[in-house]
Design an enzyme around this catalytic site. Structure first.
Site, short mmCIF file in Angstrom:
data_model
loop_
_atom_site.label_atom_id
_atom_site.label_comp_id
_atom_site.label_asym_id
_atom_site.label_seq_id
_atom_site.Cartn_x
_atom_site.Cartn_y
_atom_site.Cartn_z
N ASP A 1 0.83 -1.20 0.00
CA ASP A 1 0.00 0.00 0.00
C ASP A 1 0.87 1.26 0.00
OD1 ASP A 1 -2.29 1.54 0.21
OD2 ASP A 1 -3.02 0.58 2.03
N ASP B 1 -10.60 2.19 -3.19
CA ASP B 1 -11.14 1.93 -1.85
C ASP B 1 -12.66 1.98 -1.87
OD1 ASP B 1 -8.86 1.47 -0.51
OD2 ASP B 1 -8.69 3.44 0.42
C1 DGJ Z 1 -5.80 1.84 2.06
C2 DGJ Z 1 -6.14 0.64 1.24
O1 DGJ Z 1 -6.63 1.02 0.00
C3 DGJ Z 1 -7.14 -0.21 2.02
O2 DGJ Z 1 -7.58 -1.29 1.24
C4 DGJ Z 1 -6.48 -0.68 3.28
O3 DGJ Z 1 -5.43 -1.53 2.98
C5 DGJ Z 1 -6.00 0.52 4.09
N1 DGJ Z 1 -5.21 1.42 3.31
C6 DGJ Z 1 -5.21 0.06 5.28
O4 DGJ Z 1 -4.66 1.11 5.96
#
Ligand code: DGJ
Length: 731
Positions: free
Chosen positions: A477, A547
Site C-alpha cells: 500500500d 477503496d
Molecule cells: C488503504 C487501502 O486502500 C485499504 O484497502 C487498506 O489496505 C487501508 N489502506 C489500510 O490502511
C-alpha cells in the site's frame, strides 16, 4: 514485423501486419516524423508527406528556404531552435545555454528488446519484437541522444524511450527529458483522459483538442488517483467499436506530463514523460540517463480493440514472474471486516468461514505490526505486534494454512509515522524541508527512498517477517502523496533528482522482494487506485482498483480502468452493505456480478451475512473458479458504458470464440420499460451458441442481441433497482 532503412532517402519504416511508423532524416540532419497509422506498403520515399505548403516565420537551418522545422513534424524536438512547439527535452549546458541541435549519426536495428536499467518496461523475444536505436549527436556540446523504438510482431504497438549520454568534459543538467513526442498531421482529435480522486478513480473525460495546450499531469510523486498516465487521442466519430484511436501509456509510477500541443498550422504534437517540474538531473562526463518508456497503440477498430491490445500486450510482455497469465486466487481480505481492531482469534474465525465458502487465500490487512492500533502510529516498525499475533507472522501463516487457505499480508513500506521507533531513530530519513514543520497525510510522512540505506533498512525488516513464513501474497500500500520532497542527504545539486530517485528506490525494493520471493503474488495499492499504472504492473501483476467497493460506483471505476489495463489486474471484491464508502445497499448477486470482472474476492466477515447469502457466496466462488480463466484472460468488451447511462454491459470472449460471458447491470428500475436488447461482440457469426435453454447463431447475438426479458435472461426482471445478470454463452 520489420524495420527497414532506406539508405538513399534516409527513411526508417517500422511495420508489422497492422501498423507503419515512418521517420526520416530531415535536410538539416534532425529527425522528422512522416507517418504513424494503419500499415502502408513499403517504398523508398515518403518525403512528400513532410511538405506542408505554408510559409514559415523562420526557415533557416537547411539549404532550401522551403524547409522549416516549425512546419514539419519532428521526432524529438529541442528547445531554443526553430521548431517553436513544446520541446521534448531541454538541457542546460556549461555556458548557460539551453539550445540544442542533435543530428542523425547512425542507427542500429536488432531483434528483441533491451531492458531499461532500473526501470519497468515491456520485454520481447527475438520472435516477438524488433528494435531500432537511432543515435543523434550535438557536435558543439558532444552530447548524444539515443531514441529507441520497439515494434511488436503481434500488436499494433510501439514502445519508445530515450537515453542521454554526456561525452563532454563539462557537467550538463537535464531539465526536461520526455519519453515521447508524436507529431500528428492534423488537429481533428479528441483526448480521453482518466481522471478522478480517491474513491472515484479513472473516470473517462473526453476533451476536444483546440489550438494550444490540452494536458493532464501529476506532481504528487505518484501517478495519482487524479489523473492517470494513460490517455487516448481519438477521432470525433470513434466509439467502442469503430474508428481511429491512439493510446499512450506511460510505464512509470511517479510525476508525469501528458500534453497535446495543437499549433496554428495544423500540427498536433503529443508529448509524454516525467514531469519537468521539480526535475533537474546533472550528468557528468560519460554518465547516462534513460527515460521510462511509453507504449503507443494504434487502433482503426475503435476503443475496445485498443484496450484489448493493451490487455494482451501487458499480460504477455509486461507482467512477469510466475503469476504471468495465471488465474488469480480468490481471496478474503479482513480490512473492511475489522480495520485494525482484531485479535488472532478473530482473524482465524473469519478465515475459517472464508474457507468454508470456498475461498483460497486469506489476506491480513493493516494493523499487525508495531504499535499499530490506529493510523497515528507504527508505520516503519515492521515487527509483529505479539499482542495481536502471539506466534508472529510465521505462526499465523501456519494456522491459516492448516485451515486449508494460502496466506498473505499487507505492508506500506514507503511510509513512517512520527510516532514510531524508526522515526525516533532516523528523523532525517523522511522528506521534509529543514527548518519547517513537515506536512502530514494520514498522520504519516514519506520515507526518503532516494537513499539506498533507507531502502536497505526496510528491505531487511520485511525480509525477516516474510522469510520462513509461508507467504503467498503481499498487498503493498502507499497512503499519501509526496510533499516537501527534500532529501536530507546529497546537497543542493541532488534535490532536482529526488522525485525520480524515489520512484527508482520503490522499483529497487520491489525488484529485491520479487527476486528473493519469486512465488509471492504482489498486489499494489495506493489508498485504493492512486498508483494504478503500467510501471507498477511490471512488479505487481494486480492492483487494488479503488477503496470504493460500492458495486454501482465500481461499474464506473472498473469500466474506466479497463481502457488501459487488463481485467486480470483489476483488484475487485464483494463487500458488506450498506457500503462503507457510499452507504448504498445492493444485492449480493449484483456485487459479485461486478466483482467477477477483475481478480475477485471478498472484503467482509462472512460470519455476519445471512445463511441464504452465504449459500449464494459459495455458488459465486464456484462460478468464479469455473470461469476465471475466461474472464481474466479473454477478450474484454465494453458493450454499454455506465457513464450518463442507467445500464452497463460487459462481455468476455475466449480466444477460440467457443465460450463467452455477458454481464449486464441496470441501476434504477424502469416502470413499464421497453424490453432492452444488447448486441454482443466478438463471437463466431456461424457458430451456434447456447444461453440457458436457448440456442442462437453468433450473428443473431451480434446483430439482434440478447433480449433482456424474463424468458431469455432468467432472473432479470426490470422492476427493482440494481438488477444484474451474468450469462454463460457456450458453443
Ligand atoms: C488503504 C487501502 O486502500 C485499504 O484497502 C487498506 O489496505 C487501508 N489502506 C489500510 O490502511
Amino acid at each position: 514485423m520489420n524495420i527497414i532503412w532506406h539508405k538513399s532517402t534516409r527513411q526508417i519504416h517500422l511495420c508489422n501486419r497492422r501498423i507503419s511508423y515512418i521517420m526520416y532524416v530531415q535536410p538539416n540532419g534532425e529527425l522528422g516524423q512522416l507517418y504513424f497509422g494503419k500499415k502502408l506498403h513499403d517504398k523508398d520515399d515518403f518525403t512528400y508527406l513532410s511538405y506542408r505548403g505554408q510559409k514559415s516565420h523562420v526557415c533557416g537551418e537547411a539549404a532550401s528556404e522551403d524547409f522549416s522545422m516549425e512546419l514539419n513534424r519532428q521526432e524529438y524536438p529541442s528547445f531554443g531552435g526553430t521548431d517553436f512547439g513544446t520541446p521534448a527535452y531541454e538541457i542546460s549546458y556549461a555556458d548557460g545555454s539551453m539550445i540544442g541541435k542533435y543530428t542523425y549519426v547512425d542507427h542500429l536495428i536488432f531483434k528483441g528488446k533491451k531492458p531499461l536499467p532500473g526501470l519497468p518496461a515491456t520485454y520481447g523475444s527475438e520472435e516477438e519484437a524488433m528494435t531500432v536505436e537511432i543515435t543523434m549527436h550535438d557536435e558543439l556540446r558532444n552530447v548524444y541522444i539515443v531514441l529507441s523504438y520497439t515494434i511488436f510482431d503481434d500488436y499494433p504497438a510501439i514502445a519508445r524511450s530515450v537515453r542521454f549520454i554526456n561525452r563532454s568534459d563539462n557537467q550538463i543538467v537535464l531539465n526536461r527529458v520526455l519519453s515521447l513526442c508524436m507529431d500528428l498531421s492534423d488537429l481533428n482529435y479528441e483526448m480521453i483522459q482518466f481522471s478522478g480522486a480517491w474513491a472515484r478513480e479513472r473516470i473517462p473525460i473526453v476533451r476536444k483538442i483546440n489550438s494550444g495546450i490540452t494536458a493532464v499531469e501529476s506532481r504528487r510523486g505518484v501517478s495519482s488517483a487524479n489523473q492517470n498516465p494513460f490517455v487516448i487521442l481519438k477521432r470525433e466519430n470513434t466509439n467502442e467499436f469503430v474508428g481511429e484511436a491512439i493510446g499512450f501509456s506511460f510505464v512509470y509510477s511517479g510525476n508525469f506530463l501528458a500534453q497535446a500541443d495543437a499549433d496554428t498550422y495544423g500540427r498536433l504534437r503529443f508529448l509524454m514523460g516525467i514531469h519537468p517540474d521539480g526535475f533537474k538531473w546533472p550528468l557528468s562526463k560519460d554518465e547516462e540517463f534513460s527515460t521510462p518508456e511509453v507504449v503507443m497503440v494504434y487502433s482503426d477498430q475503435g476503443l475496445n480493440y485498443l484496450s484489448q491490445t493493451y490487455h494482451k500486450l501487458y499480460n504477455k510482455n509486461l507482467v512477469r514472474g510466475v503469476w504471468k497469465e495465471r488465474p488469480r486466487p480468490i481471496l478474503l481480505n479482513n480490512w473492511e471486516a475489522t480495520f485494525m481492531n482484531f485479535t488472532e482469534a478473530d482473524i482465524l474465525k473469519i478465515a475459517a468461514k472464508a474457507k468454508e465458502a470456498g475461498a483460497e487465500l486469506f489476506v491480513l490487512d493493516d494493523g499487525w505490526f508495531g504499535a499499530r492500533d490506529n493510523d497515528y502510529a507504527g508505520l516503519g516498525d515492521w515487527v509483529e505486534n505479539t499482542k495481536k499475533l502471539p506466534d508472529g507472522m510465521k505462526g499465523l501463516a501456519k494456522k491459516i494454512n492448516e485451515l486449508g487457505l494460502e496466506f498473505g499480508f499487507w505492508i506500506e513500506p514507503e511510509m513512517v509515522n512520527p510516532d514510531s521507533d524508526l522515526y525516533r531513530k532516523h528523523p532525517d530519513w523522511s522528506f521534509s524541508v529543514p527548518g519547517r514543520k513537515p506536512s502530514l497525510g494520514r498522520h504519516q510522512l514519506v520515507l526518503d527512498f532516494s537513499r539506498k540505506e533507507v531502502v536497505d533498512y526496510i528491505y531487511n525488516m520485511l525480509f525477516k517477517v516474510i522469510d520462513g513464513a509461508n507467504i503467498a501474497y503481499i498487498k503493498w500500500d502507499m497512503n499519501r502523496t509526496i510533499s516537501e520532497c527534500f532529501s536530507h542527504e546529497g546537497g543542493a545539486l541532488k534535490q532536482g533528482m529526488i522525485y525520480h530517485k524515489y520512484v527508482l528506490g520503490v522499483y529497487s525494493l520491489y525488484k529485491r522482494l520479487i527476486t528473493a520471493f519469486p512465488d509471492i503474488l504482489f498486489e499494489s495499492c495506493a489508498s485504493g487506485g492512486a498508483r494504478f499504472d503500467a510501471g507498477m504492473l511490471y512488479y505487481a501483476p494486480q492492483a487494488w482498483c479503488s477503496d470504493n467497493t460500492d458495486a454501482v460506483d465500481r461499474l464506473l471505476i472498473q469500466t474506466g480502468t479497463s481502457y488501459g489495463y487488463p481485467v486480470v489486474s483489476i483488484g475487485s471484491h464483494v463487500s458488506a452493505v450498506p457500503n462503507q464508502q457510499t452507504g448504498r445497499s445492493t444485492p449480493i448477486d449484483f456485487r459479485a456480478n461486478v466483482a467477477y470482472f477483475g481478480t475477485f474476492g471478498y472484503e467482509l466477515d462472512l460470519n455476519h451475512i445471512s445463511e441464504e447469502e452465504f449459500e449464494q457466496v459459495k455458488k459465486q466462488i464456484m462460478f468464479m473458479k469455473e470461469n476465471r480463466e475466461l474472464i481474466q484472460y479473454g477478450d474484454f468488451y465494453r458493450l454499454i458504458t455506465p457513464y450518463d447511462n442507467n445500464m452497463c454491459a460487459w462481455m468476455v470472449v475466449s480466444e477460440d470464440k467457443k465460450k463467452a460471458l455477458f454481464g449486464c447491470y441496470v441501476l434504477r428500475a424502469n416502470v413499464n420499460a421497453i424490453t432492452a436488447r444488447v448486441k454482443l461482440c466478438g463471437l463466431d457469426p456461424d457458430a451456434i451458441y447456447t444461453i440457458g435453454n436457448h440456442s442462437y447463431f453468433g450473428d443473431e447475438l451480434m446483430q439482434v442481441g440478447v433480449v433482456l426479458d424474463a424468458r431469455n435472461a432468467p432472473g432479470f426482471t426490470i422492476g427493482e433497482d440494481y438488477k444484474s445478470i451474468v450469462l454463460t454463452i457456450n458453443t
